[in-house]
Write a protein that holds these residues in place. Structure first.
Motif, mmCIF file in Angstrom:
data_model
loop_
_atom_site.group_PDB
_atom_site.id
_atom_site.type_symbol
_atom_site.label_atom_id
_atom_site.label_comp_id
_atom_site.label_asym_id
_atom_site.label_seq_id
_atom_site.Cartn_x
_atom_site.Cartn_y
_atom_site.Cartn_z
ATOM 1 N N ASP A 99 33.075 4.246 -20.732
ATOM 2 C CA ASP A 99 32.340 3.061 -20.241
ATOM 3 C C ASP A 99 31.937 3.213 -18.765
ATOM 4 N N GLN A 100 32.527 4.203 -18.049
ATOM 5 C CA GLN A 100 32.138 4.427 -16.639
ATOM 6 C C GLN A 100 30.848 5.249 -16.526
ATOM 7 N N VAL A 101 30.394 5.768 -17.662
ATOM 8 C CA VAL A 101 29.175 6.600 -17.623
ATOM 9 C C VAL A 101 27.962 5.673 -17.675
ATOM 10 N N TRP A 102 27.571 5.184 -16.516
ATOM 11 C CA TRP A 102 26.527 4.161 -16.420
ATOM 12 C C TRP A 102 25.160 4.672 -16.912
ATOM 13 N N TYR A 103 24.980 6.004 -16.925
ATOM 14 C CA TYR A 103 23.666 6.528 -17.333
ATOM 15 C C TYR A 103 23.592 6.825 -18.818
ATOM 16 N N GLN A 104 24.634 6.455 -19.586
ATOM 17 C CA GLN A 104 24.575 6.688 -21.034
ATOM 18 C C GLN A 104 23.377 5.944 -21.619
ATOM 19 N N GLY A 105 22.594 6.660 -22.413
ATOM 20 C CA GLY A 105 21.430 6.059 -23.042
ATOM 21 C C GLY A 105 20.264 5.827 -22.092
ATOM 22 N N LYS A 106 20.442 6.138 -20.802
ATOM 23 C CA LYS A 106 19.364 5.871 -19.836
ATOM 24 C C LYS A 106 18.689 7.153 -19.357
#
Ligand SMILES: Cc1cc2nc3c(=O)[nH]c(=O)nc-3n(C[C@H](O)[C@H](O)[C@H](O)COP(=O)(O)OP(=O)(O)OC[C@H]3O[C@@H](n4cnc5c(N)ncnc54)[C@H](O)[C@@H]3O)c2cc1C
Length: 343
Positions: A99-106
């Motif tokens: 959940d800390q991977v803020w760029y997931q899906g972006k």
């Protein structure tokens, strides 16, 4: 015509210049300029340089980073001669949580790695399409392009922003990197050097990016798509020591071998294709100290826009910061015009 001076000819200052309105008269000043003989007194020529999402960032910085990637991807598509090229990145995490991977899906082509694609001890991992840049090609390329469009470059070394007042600009942009620590009217001691020792190896076939992060360590292998791989690294916050040390060089190779034995089958430097050391520093303003600084301020009567402090991410944040500064410049010009209209 609005006159703008930019202090700093690194990736930050030049990317900002490239995104300012066409009707501005722009001069970039700096002690070090692209095309100079190699010097470790500035950071931009020494970056790895890939777009890599910085994990400990807030929403604002995340937007700047995503904009940074968007701008760099445009360069890769329209100007491959800039040295910006697309590459696949694999990140392996031994710490934190997904959940800390803020760029997931972006970021383009993002997907989580399956258990079988990671070392057993790792918690999670991801892969996505990013960009890699070759600074010794990129920096002179950007300078040439800017000069062709009328931007002037001047070698100047100053002790304060005040000393630039005589240039007669309407707006001064402060993109001085680590220089902000010593400029008398800025003195931002929250910006500190972070030493990073890495090494360059020859590898004719490896063509991707790899990162593994743990609580107290990290290892990287970024192909530059030209037969050389940047292998990192040992990070030491607070140090600007640019020397390379034997034990650290060996440790870098040992870890590369442990992580990617197929790419680095030997721990013998010669057999592994060691080319040269790569030890330098970058300017950082950590999240706890306020993080990246992009804001307008009046300093000694001059309209200043600060643009610095982007961790190990001058390239990662580049277009994000440039678009933000361009927006502040536009609104400053609009404010000035409406003020003049009322007089
Ligand atoms: C080993 C290493 C690996 C890295 N890897 C990456 C990576 O993979 N991705 C990434 O995005 N970033 C990476 N970085 C970080 C990146 O290099 C920096 O964030 C970036 O170069 C900062 O650029 P800048 O233009 O802000 O500062 P700089 O490049 O340091 O430029 C500062 C400019 O200001 C001028 N200046 C400063 N003070 C004065 C003064 N008093 N008078 C006149 N001129 C002055 C300098 O001469 C220079 O022109 C890495 C850095 C290192 C060292």
């Amino acid at each position: 015509m609005t006159k703008i001076t930019i202090l700093g000819a690194g990736v930050t200052g030049m990317t900002i210049a490239s995104q300012l309105p066409k009707d501005c008269e722009i001069t970039i000043v700096g002690q070090h300029l692209p095309g100079d003989a190699p010097s470790k007194d500035w950071a931009s020529p020494w970056a790895a340089a890939v777009w890599l999402g910085t994990h400990d960032t807030n929403e604002y910085e995340q937007k700047l980073q995503l904009d940074g990637l968007a701008g760099l991807r445009q360069l890769a598509e329209r100007h491959p001669e800039s040295s910006v090229r697309k590459i696949r990145m694999r990140e392996i995490m031994d710490t934190g949580s997904p959940d800390q991977v803020w760029y997931q899906g972006k970021v383009p082509g993002f997907r989580w790695l399956s258990k079988g694609e990671m070392p057993e001890a790792s918690k999670y991992g991801m892969t996505y399409e990013t960009v890699v840049i070759t600074p010794p090609v990129f920096l002179p390329w950007m300078r040439d392009r800017l000069e062709q469009r009328g931007v002037q470059f001047k070698r100047v070394c100053v002790g304060s922003l005040k000393e630039l007042e005589g240039l007669g600009h309407d707006i001064l942009i402060n993109a001085a990197g680590l220089g902000v620590r010593t400029l008398a009217d800025v003195k931002d001691s929250k910006v500190q050097p972070v030493r990073l020792q890495s090494a360059i190896f020859k590898h004719p076939t490896y063509r991707e990016g790899y990162v593994r992060r743990g609580d107290n360590y990290y290892t990287t292998a970024f192909s530059h798509l030209d037969g050389e791989v940047y292998v990192g690294g040992v990070i030491e916050p607070g140090s600007d020591d640019v020397n390379a040390y034997d034990d650290k060089r060996q440790m870098i190779l040992d870890r590369a071998h442990e992580n990617q034995p197929d790419v680095f089958p030997s721990t013998d430097l010669k057999k592994a294709g060691f080319v040269r050391d790569h030890a330098s520093w970058y300017p950082a303003r950590f999240r706890k100290d306020g993080g990246v600084r992009v804001e307008a301020e009046t300093v000694g009567g001059q309209k200043v826009i600060h643009a610095y402090g982007q961790h190990a991410g001058g390239y990662t944040f580049s277009y994000g910061i440039a678009w933000e500064v361009a927006r502040i410049v536009q609104s400053t010009i609009a404010d000035t015009r409406s003020l003049q209209a009322r007089l």
